[in-house]
Motif scaffolding. Sequence first.
Motif, PDB file in Angstrom:
ATOM      1  N   ARG A 125       0.820  -1.206   0.000  1.00 15.98           N
ATOM      2  CA  ARG A 125       0.000   0.000   0.000  1.00 15.98           C
ATOM      3  C   ARG A 125       0.856   1.259   0.000  1.00 15.98           C
ATOM      4  O   ARG A 125       0.482   2.271  -0.593  1.00 15.98           O
ATOM      5  N   LEU A 126       2.002   1.161   0.666  1.00  9.91           N
ATOM      6  CA  LEU A 126       2.901   2.315   0.678  1.00  9.91           C
ATOM      7  C   LEU A 126       3.377   2.611  -0.745  1.00  9.91           C
ATOM      8  O   LEU A 126       3.435   3.763  -1.179  1.00  9.91           O
ATOM      9  N   ALA A 127       3.688   1.544  -1.484  1.00 15.58           N
ATOM     10  CA  ALA A 127       4.130   1.712  -2.865  1.00 15.58           C
ATOM     11  C   ALA A 127       3.022   2.302  -3.731  1.00 15.58           C
ATOM     12  O   ALA A 127       3.234   3.266  -4.470  1.00 15.58           O
ATOM     13  N   SER A 128       1.804   1.757  -3.607  1.00 15.89           N
ATOM     14  CA  SER A 128       0.739   2.207  -4.510  1.00 15.89           C
ATOM     15  C   SER A 128       0.265   3.612  -4.157  1.00 15.89           C
ATOM     16  O   SER A 128      -0.033   4.419  -5.051  1.00 15.89           O
ATOM     17  N   LEU A 129       0.234   3.927  -2.860  1.00 15.26           N
ATOM     18  CA  LEU A 129      -0.176   5.292  -2.488  1.00 15.26           C
ATOM     19  C   LEU A 129       0.859   6.316  -2.937  1.00 15.26           C
ATOM     20  O   LEU A 129       0.505   7.410  -3.388  1.00 15.26           O
ATOM     21  N   THR A 130       2.136   5.943  -2.828  1.00 18.82           N
ATOM     22  CA  THR A 130       3.176   6.849  -3.312  1.00 18.82           C
ATOM     23  C   THR A 130       2.994   7.091  -4.802  1.00 18.82           C
ATOM     24  O   THR A 130       3.111   8.223  -5.285  1.00 18.82           O
ATOM     25  N   ALA A 131       2.681   6.013  -5.531  1.00 16.39           N
ATOM     26  CA  ALA A 131       2.475   6.146  -6.978  1.00 16.39           C
ATOM     27  C   ALA A 131       1.321   7.094  -7.268  1.00 16.39           C
ATOM     28  O   ALA A 131       1.409   7.974  -8.133  1.00 16.39           O
ATOM     29  N   SER A 132       0.222   6.932  -6.533  1.00 14.88           N
ATOM     30  CA  SER A 132      -0.942   7.776  -6.753  1.00 14.88           C
ATOM     31  C   SER A 132      -0.618   9.247  -6.504  1.00 14.88           C
ATOM     32  O   SER A 132      -0.953  10.126  -7.295  1.00 14.88           O
ATOM     33  N   LYS A 133       0.074   9.501  -5.404  1.00 13.51           N
ATOM     34  CA  LYS A 133       0.390  10.888  -5.057  1.00 13.51           C
ATOM     35  C   LYS A 133       1.432  11.470  -6.012  1.00 13.51           C
ATOM     36  O   LYS A 133       1.396  12.672  -6.333  1.00 13.51           O
ATOM     37  N   THR A 134       2.369  10.633  -6.473  1.00 10.97           N
ATOM     38  CA  THR A 134       3.358  11.118  -7.434  1.00 10.97           C
ATOM     39  C   THR A 134       2.668  11.499  -8.743  1.00 10.97           C
ATOM     40  O   THR A 134       2.983  12.527  -9.355  1.00 10.97           O
ATOM     41  N   ALA A 135       1.711  10.673  -9.151  1.00 16.66           N
ATOM     42  CA  ALA A 135       0.974  10.972 -10.375  1.00 16.66           C
ATOM     43  C   ALA A 135       0.204  12.285 -10.230  1.00 16.66           C
ATOM     44  O   ALA A 135       0.145  13.097 -11.150  1.00 16.66           O
ATOM     45  N   GLU A 136      -0.343  12.515  -9.058  1.00 15.87           N
ATOM     46  CA  GLU A 136      -1.085  13.752  -8.801  1.00 15.87           C
ATOM     47  C   GLU A 136      -0.153  14.962  -8.925  1.00 15.87           C
ATOM     48  O   GLU A 136      -0.484  15.971  -9.545  1.00 15.87           O
ATOM     49  N   LEU A 137       1.034  14.809  -8.338  1.00 16.24           N
ATOM     50  CA  LEU A 137       2.023  15.883  -8.380  1.00 16.24           C
ATOM     51  C   LEU A 137       2.452  16.170  -9.819  1.00 16.24           C
ATOM     52  O   LEU A 137       2.573  17.324 -10.234  1.00 16.24           O
ATOM     53  N   ASP A 164      -8.402   9.144 -13.220  1.00 19.56           N
ATOM     54  CA  ASP A 164      -8.039   7.967 -14.002  1.00 19.56           C
ATOM     55  C   ASP A 164      -6.531   7.799 -14.079  1.00 19.56           C
ATOM     56  O   ASP A 164      -6.013   6.692 -13.987  1.00 19.56           O
ATOM     57  N   PHE A 165      -5.821   8.906 -14.279  1.00 17.13           N
ATOM     58  CA  PHE A 165      -4.368   8.865 -14.403  1.00 17.13           C
ATOM     59  C   PHE A 165      -3.742   8.403 -13.087  1.00 17.13           C
ATOM     60  O   PHE A 165      -2.864   7.540 -13.059  1.00 17.13           O
ATOM     61  N   GLN A 166      -4.231   8.975 -11.994  1.00 15.61           N
ATOM     62  CA  GLN A 166      -3.723   8.585 -10.679  1.00 15.61           C
ATOM     63  C   GLN A 166      -3.995   7.111 -10.402  1.00 15.61           C
ATOM     64  O   GLN A 166      -3.128   6.390  -9.937  1.00 15.61           O
TER      65      GLN A 166
END
Lengths: 465, 117, 115, 143
Positions: free
Chosen positions: D18-30, D43-45
């Motif tokens: 979950r740490l990996a996937s949440l980081t990915a989501s937030k990085t995509a947002e950034l 969708d992108f996130q």
Amino acid sequence: MKTLLTIRENSYAWVTSALQGLAPLLLPICNKPFVEFLVDFAVLAGSREIRLLSDGPLQEVEQYCEDGSRWGVQMSYAHIKESDDHQTIFEKNRRFCNDSKVMVIDGFVFVGYDKKNDYRDLFNSMPDGTVASCTTGSIRLFTVSESNMANNDETPVSLTPIDSVESYYDLSMHILRHESSRYVLPGYGSEPDSYVGRNVTISKSAEIIKPVSIGNNVQILAGSVIGPDAVIGSNVIIDRKSRITESIVLDNTYIGEELDVEHKMANRNTLISPQGAVSIAMEDPHLLTGIKDTARGIGNLLRTIVHTLTAIVLILLLVIPFILITPILAVQGKWKSSRKTCYDHTCKGVISLPDVSIERSGPLSAIAFALSLDRLPTLFRVVGGKLSLIGNAPIAAEEKNLSPPAATPGYRPAVFSYAEAENWPVGGSDAAIVERFYAIHSNPLQDIGLTMKSLINRFHDTTTA
Amino acid sequence: MTLHLDTSTGKTIGVARIEGRLDATNSGILLQKFPEWLEQTNDFVFDCSALSFIDSSGLGAIVGCLRKALEKNGDLRLACLDPKVSMVFELTKAKQLFSIYHDCHEALDSFNTGKQQ
Amino acid sequence: MIIKETKLDNITIVAPVGTLDASTASLLNENKVLSETSATVVLDLSQVDFLDSSGLGALVGIARKKREKKADMVLTSMNDNVRKVFEITQAFQLFDVYDDARSAAEHCRTKTASQ
Amino acid sequence: MKDSTITLCLPGNIRFTRLASLTASKTAELFLSSMKVSKGIDDFQHAFELSVSEAFTNAARYASPSSHPQPVTISFRFEEKQLTASITDSNPAFTIEPPAPDIENYPEGGYGLLLIRSLMDTVSCRRENNTNTITMSKQPEIH
């Protein structure tokens, strides 16, 4: 009122087999996707919430309709199972259906209606029950609390099954001929029975006979006859002297020269006869071909290599006359060099290009022009990979009035343009057709030939002037 | 692609059965053979019942044969076009150049009655 | 991950809260109502914010075991991101999906009663 | 922001998924906020959240079951038009192309790569120096 649209996979299986590459729920009927007719009708009947249900994939239709805000409605999507009956479908969507009158449009059917009618009051006042039905589908009204079902005798709408190539063809032709005013059809209808989309170039000598519906990004070349009764999709080229009557040309299709498409459907390289659904896939690219949106891959790499090598040869040939002649012209003030900003091949970025004009007086400037010395500075950009040798005349970034290159598939800014090679006046709408044609059809070797042709044309220009 | 001569109607008519695909790979063979056939007769029927695919070069070859036959005051008539092949004839307007019959007998008879479709 | 359980008559509504991925999928498998009993169950996904293929795999496994015991697991109230996973993998074909947990439970009750 | 690289090194244990996937989501947002994209953000996130979750799970699941699992490195690169995520592990080589799951037979696994391939624009796998790297990129939709 809310609307449930239930469309089962087996009802549109024929689209997947007969019309490859098309999303069944987005099947264009007179250039408007099937599902949009249903949404329009639901809105007309007073629905603010529409849910699309299927036992098949919904991805493509979801990408197209999104959340429905385009139509001022809220769209949602859900899956059902093939075996689900009406009652189960209702149970599965109980939260959606609760406290509201619900219209269920069931089946892959076309709902015939008239945009001038008011279905909102009519449907609200109707008792629950079947409003209309046909062999493959129905429209029913129901409310959670009520249970007395009645069949409504007067039918304010009609239902037509879309269950085969033939029924699809007949429906499209029928709407185009008789009922186009009843629906909102895409395109600019400056006159009745003629719907034409964006970025459509029609050659002066082409003839359009109503009724027709033409999509976006369409080129109709010299001497063609379109119509009567023609539906031309988007991203289509109709080559010279071809005739399209009583036919549907679907998106991304090229129709070759001097062809006669009558009472047919064309989908990329496949020609379909609606009666008996006979179809043949053409292997000749100059009869029927699919059009790709953008040129990519190995062909492009080869093109880049060929262009670069030819540019180097030209630079070597022209550099000596350039060194000898330009300084003199510059001193005489006949060599005017400036820069202009143009769209690059991605259509998103811009590049700054040297823009040279030669004042054409005196023998020296005539020689300079004949040898195309004014193009030498831009040739270096070909070696750098920023420009093509031959392609489209670069579109200046300021020219807001012209169609943006994003709408011109295959746009490749270049030193020489295909239009020049074919001796068309650069920048006119006919030139756009020529450039568009070669953007799709030319091969790298032909490019060298056409480059030579444009060099010779310029040479010829000066000697005859 | 072989020719046999049919005299059942009292006239000598060359009948050739065109089979399979007629495209760029084999249309040259037809164009090569046809002058030999023309030495035997001027009137021809191409039986296309087993022709499953034709492209523009195949079409070009058949039209070339027709032109040569017409030059010698003969004719080339077609029989039993498959619906797919027929579509290509329609699309390219080649259908207007030929007399096309449902079966071989009809095509053979047409030379005698002088009736053309 | 918390797993809430409520009962509507004889049908249990199981509602996991949070994320269904590799790290939490085993918790679903360890849940008694889901994995051990032969009773039809409603899985309420309204509070599941994220599901990946490991989570999906667990659901498929539970559903298969339920069906082997002539029972079922139906799903309710999935959000768009969760639905997308079912869409891409075509796993939607395997499940009955409702938009409301209570009506799903009622529907299950009448179905099991009629059998 | 352009050409920035963010690297996250996690123990190869599925507990950290979950740490990996949440980081990915937030990085995509950034990344999207730097692109000034206003549509399709969710969708992108979600595409990155899901794909990284799948890739990390894969890397962690096949890691040696010792008490000190091999680390898994996740890096995100902000490119001009796209966001690229790479997940590197040092497990033994594995086949990268599992057969697509046959949905009729209730498969419990094998959806991971199918999801990544459907959600990302480009996906590539390579093995070098005894490490496996899966690299995936996606361009936000510009309307």
